[in-house]
Design an enzyme around this catalytic site. Structure first.
Site, PDB file in Angstrom:
ATOM      1  N   LYS A 132      17.800  74.977  22.752  1.00 32.75           N
ATOM      2  CA  LYS A 132      18.306  76.331  22.521  1.00 32.75           C
ATOM      3  C   LYS A 132      17.905  77.241  23.688  1.00 32.75           C
ATOM      4  O   LYS A 132      18.560  77.226  24.716  1.00 32.75           O
ATOM      5  CB  LYS A 132      17.788  76.872  21.182  1.00 32.75           C
ATOM      6  CG  LYS A 132      18.494  76.295  19.954  1.00 32.75           C
ATOM      7  CD  LYS A 132      18.017  74.932  19.558  1.00 32.75           C
ATOM      8  CE  LYS A 132      18.527  74.483  18.213  1.00 32.75           C
ATOM      9  NZ  LYS A 132      17.571  73.656  17.507  1.00 32.75           N
ATOM     10  N   PHE A 178      13.415  75.623   7.815  1.00 28.13           N
ATOM     11  CA  PHE A 178      14.436  75.010   8.644  1.00 28.13           C
ATOM     12  C   PHE A 178      14.485  73.526   8.277  1.00 28.13           C
ATOM     13  O   PHE A 178      13.463  72.928   7.946  1.00 28.13           O
ATOM     14  CB  PHE A 178      14.182  75.198  10.144  1.00 28.13           C
ATOM     15  CG  PHE A 178      15.320  74.631  10.950  1.00 28.13           C
ATOM     16  CD1 PHE A 178      16.531  75.291  11.015  1.00 28.13           C
ATOM     17  CD2 PHE A 178      15.197  73.407  11.592  1.00 28.13           C
ATOM     18  CE1 PHE A 178      17.607  74.742  11.704  1.00 28.13           C
ATOM     19  CE2 PHE A 178      16.265  72.857  12.289  1.00 28.13           C
ATOM     20  CZ  PHE A 178      17.474  73.521  12.346  1.00 28.13           C
ATOM     21  N   THR A 179      15.681  72.937   8.359  1.00 27.04           N
ATOM     22  CA  THR A 179      15.902  71.577   7.830  1.00 27.04           C
ATOM     23  C   THR A 179      14.878  70.557   8.344  1.00 27.04           C
ATOM     24  O   THR A 179      14.134  69.977   7.564  1.00 27.04           O
ATOM     25  CB  THR A 179      17.325  71.116   8.196  1.00 27.04           C
ATOM     26  OG1 THR A 179      17.506  71.277   9.610  1.00 27.04           O
ATOM     27  CG2 THR A 179      18.368  71.950   7.465  1.00 27.04           C
ATOM     28  N   ASP A 182       7.663  78.600  15.328  1.00 32.02           N
ATOM     29  CA  ASP A 182       8.831  77.831  15.724  1.00 32.02           C
ATOM     30  C   ASP A 182       9.499  78.692  16.788  1.00 32.02           C
ATOM     31  O   ASP A 182      10.174  79.680  16.488  1.00 32.02           O
ATOM     32  CB  ASP A 182       9.763  77.587  14.531  1.00 32.02           C
ATOM     33  CG  ASP A 182      10.987  76.774  14.931  1.00 32.02           C
ATOM     34  OD1 ASP A 182      11.341  76.780  16.133  1.00 32.02           O
ATOM     35  OD2 ASP A 182      11.593  76.147  14.053  1.00 32.02           O
TER      36      ASP A 182
HETATM   37  C1  LIG Z   1      17.168  73.187  16.301  1.00 32.54           C
HETATM   38  C2  LIG Z   1      15.990  73.692  15.595  1.00 32.54           C
HETATM   39  C3  LIG Z   1      14.859  72.893  15.387  1.00 32.54           C
HETATM   40  C4  LIG Z   1      14.832  71.426  15.733  1.00 32.54           C
HETATM   41  O1  LIG Z   1      14.996  71.176  17.070  1.00 32.54           O
HETATM   42  P1  LIG Z   1      15.801  69.906  17.624  1.00 32.54           P
HETATM   43  O2  LIG Z   1      15.693  70.072  19.092  1.00 32.54           O
HETATM   44  O3  LIG Z   1      17.195  69.987  17.104  1.00 32.54           O
HETATM   45  O4  LIG Z   1      15.101  68.687  17.134  1.00 32.54           O
HETATM   46  C5  LIG Z   1      13.773  73.489  14.779  1.00 32.54           C
HETATM   47  N1  LIG Z   1      13.781  74.758  14.375  1.00 32.54           N
HETATM   48  C6  LIG Z   1      14.854  75.545  14.528  1.00 32.54           C
HETATM   49  C7  LIG Z   1      14.817  76.963  14.054  1.00 32.54           C
HETATM   50  C8  LIG Z   1      15.997  75.038  15.140  1.00 32.54           C
HETATM   51  O5  LIG Z   1      17.074  75.825  15.263  1.00 32.54           O
END
Ligand SMILES: *Cc1c(COP(=O)(O)O)cnc(C)c1O
Length: 459
Positions: free
Chosen positions: A260, A126-127, A217
């Site tokens: 999320k 993930f980025t 994650d």
């Molecule tokens: C959004 C996301 C993150 C990072 O979280 P932020 O709250 O945007 O900093 C890490 N891993 C995954 C899979 C995500 O979708």
């Protein structure tokens, strides 16, 4: 398409936000001014916003009531204790360190758990996660099953770790050179694909054998749990809450983006069982986020998060969530639109390779497709392909991911099925004249996480 499969919204609407549609001429101007990057379009100019499911959630009346119960003390806020108790009960971890959002937790974990030169295997990158791992000297290795890179292949639990890849890496590099295994539930960039409980158990057994830690994650853990209930043998009668709890019983900790599955707009946290790691995390959180009892969040935000996390585990909520996304995907599939299959938990991913076969990957087909969808319909989506993947740190060359996609990400509890109809119609209309989608080239390329602020022009 059997409409009875799709449950009606399990909520009533109590407050509304008006949206408007600007004209096609205006949208053409907007997209040019935004450098063909949907991240640079103003929200005011968007009709249906499917850029992301991150922080775009609608909160419930109970969460809003919780906002009024914020204890904004600098230290020892009662809302922190509520959040801590909730996460302990639902996830089962001993310690929680709040952070301003998910990447704050990734920053802390990467600093305390990676020694320079160590490998960090994960089920697709993930980025922000990979960025923090690499920034701290870690070397990311993709150990997701091969099938995850095949957009059209419709098989369950496409997010699973390939245990052979993991064991081979451990044997080759030595267990002491593996920082930890990073296991994402679900896998965002693979198309929101879930991981099976069986796979989580097997990863635990294998890493135990070598004394390697596993951090999840946990960003979309509730969506992952729904898939387990629906599709994995032996879980049909289990509650979402029990499934989530079992998932985390195979981990040493997790990072969480509250934006999320916690059903809030901001926040995150880091969890772990290890006392020593916890002590180091608490030392660092003060530097980067705030006191260990707020970590960059207001008291009211922690309250809303504690309430939201519990709400997200209600079966009616999560069933509607997953099925609303599936409804959009099935509509597109029925019209012959190429999408990633199976349909994931938080988004429908258009397969830009098959959507724009006339463009090569270095002409940024997904980036251009997202820009063109906006012009067509006022619907905002996001590129998840070669632009998002960035460049290799060592060679400076573009990472060229197999998946070149446009993500239509559905915010939680925000839009109705009718909105999904409008989105589907827009994509279908665009597909009918897809040959007119032009390639793009960079006019500005930032060095880090370039997809957020890069600018392009049409070739
Ligand atoms: C959004 C996301 C993150 C990072 O979280 P932020 O709250 O945007 O900093 C890490 N891993 C995954 C899979 C995500 O979708």
């Amino acid at each position: 398409m059997n409409l009875n499969e799709y449950p009606a919204e399990p909520f009533r609407i109590k407050a509304v936000e008006t949206v408007k549609m600007i004209s096609r001429e205006e949208r053409e101007k907007v997209v040019k001014e935004a450098g063909y990057n949907t991240f640079l379009i103003n929200s005011e100019d968007v009709y249906i916003d499917l850029l992301t499911d991150s922080g775009t959630n609608a909160m419930s009346d109970k969460q809003w009531a919780g906002m009024m119960m914020g204890d904004e003390a600098y230290a020892g806020s009662r809302n922190f204790h509520h959040l801590e108790a909730t996460v302990r009960e639902l996830f089962g971890f001993k310690h929680i360190v709040p952070t301003h959002q998910g990447r704050g937790a990734e920053n802390l974990l990467s600093q305390i758990a990676i020694k320079p030169g160590q490998y960090v295997p994960g089920n697709m990158y993930f980025t922000t996660t990979r960025y923090h791992q690499e920034r701290n000297g870690g070397i990311f290795v993709d150990i997701i099953r091969d099938e995850a890179h095949d957009a059209g292949l419709d098989i369950p639990f496409k997010g699973n770790i390939d245990l052979n890849k993991l064991e081979k890496l451990i044997e080759e590099k030595g267990a002491e050179n593996i920082a930890y295994v990073c296991l994402a539930v679900t896998v965002n960039l693979a198309g929101g694909q879930p991981v099976s409980m069986e796979n989580m158990r097997a990863v635990r057994a294998l890493t135990n054998k070598y004394g390697i830690k596993v951090f999840y994650d946990a960003t979309r853990c509730v969506e992952n749990a729904y898939y387990i209930k629906e599709q994995e043998k032996g879980f049909a009668d289990k509650s979402i809450k029990d499934i989530v709890h079992e998932m985390f019983s195979y981990a040493d900790g997790c990072t969480m983006s509250g934006k999320k599955d916690c059903l809030v707009n901001i926040g995150g946290f880091l969890c772990m069982n290890d006392e020593e790691l916890f002590a180091t995390a608490k030392e660092l959180v003060v530097v980067y986020e705030g006191m260990p009892s707020y970590g960059g969040m207001a008291g009211r935000d922690m309250e809303a998060m504690a309430i939201g996390l519990r709400e997200s585990m209600q079966f009616e909520y999560i069933e509607h969530r997953i099925k609303q996304v599936r409804y959009l995907g099935e509509k597109l599939k029925a019209a012959g639109i190429p999408i990633i299959e199976p349909i994931g938990g938080h988004a429908v991913f258009l397969d830009a390779r098959r959507f724009c076969p006339h463009l090569t990957q270095d002409q940024f087909p997904a980036q251009s497709l997202a820009a063109n969808l906006y012009v067509e319909s006022g619907v905002r989506s996001m590129e998840r392909g070669i632009v998002s993947a960035g460049r290799d740190k060592a060679t400076g060359k573009n990472h060229a991911p197999k998946l070149e996609t446009v993500r239509l990400t559905i915010p939680r509890r925000v839009y109705t099925y009718r909105h999904m109809d409008v989105v589907a119609d827009a994509v279908i209309k665009l597909y009918a004249h897809k040959e007119q989608i032009k390639g793009l080239r960079f006019v500005y390329e930032p060095k880090q996480l370039r997809f957020f602020t890069a600018r392009f022009e049409e070739i």
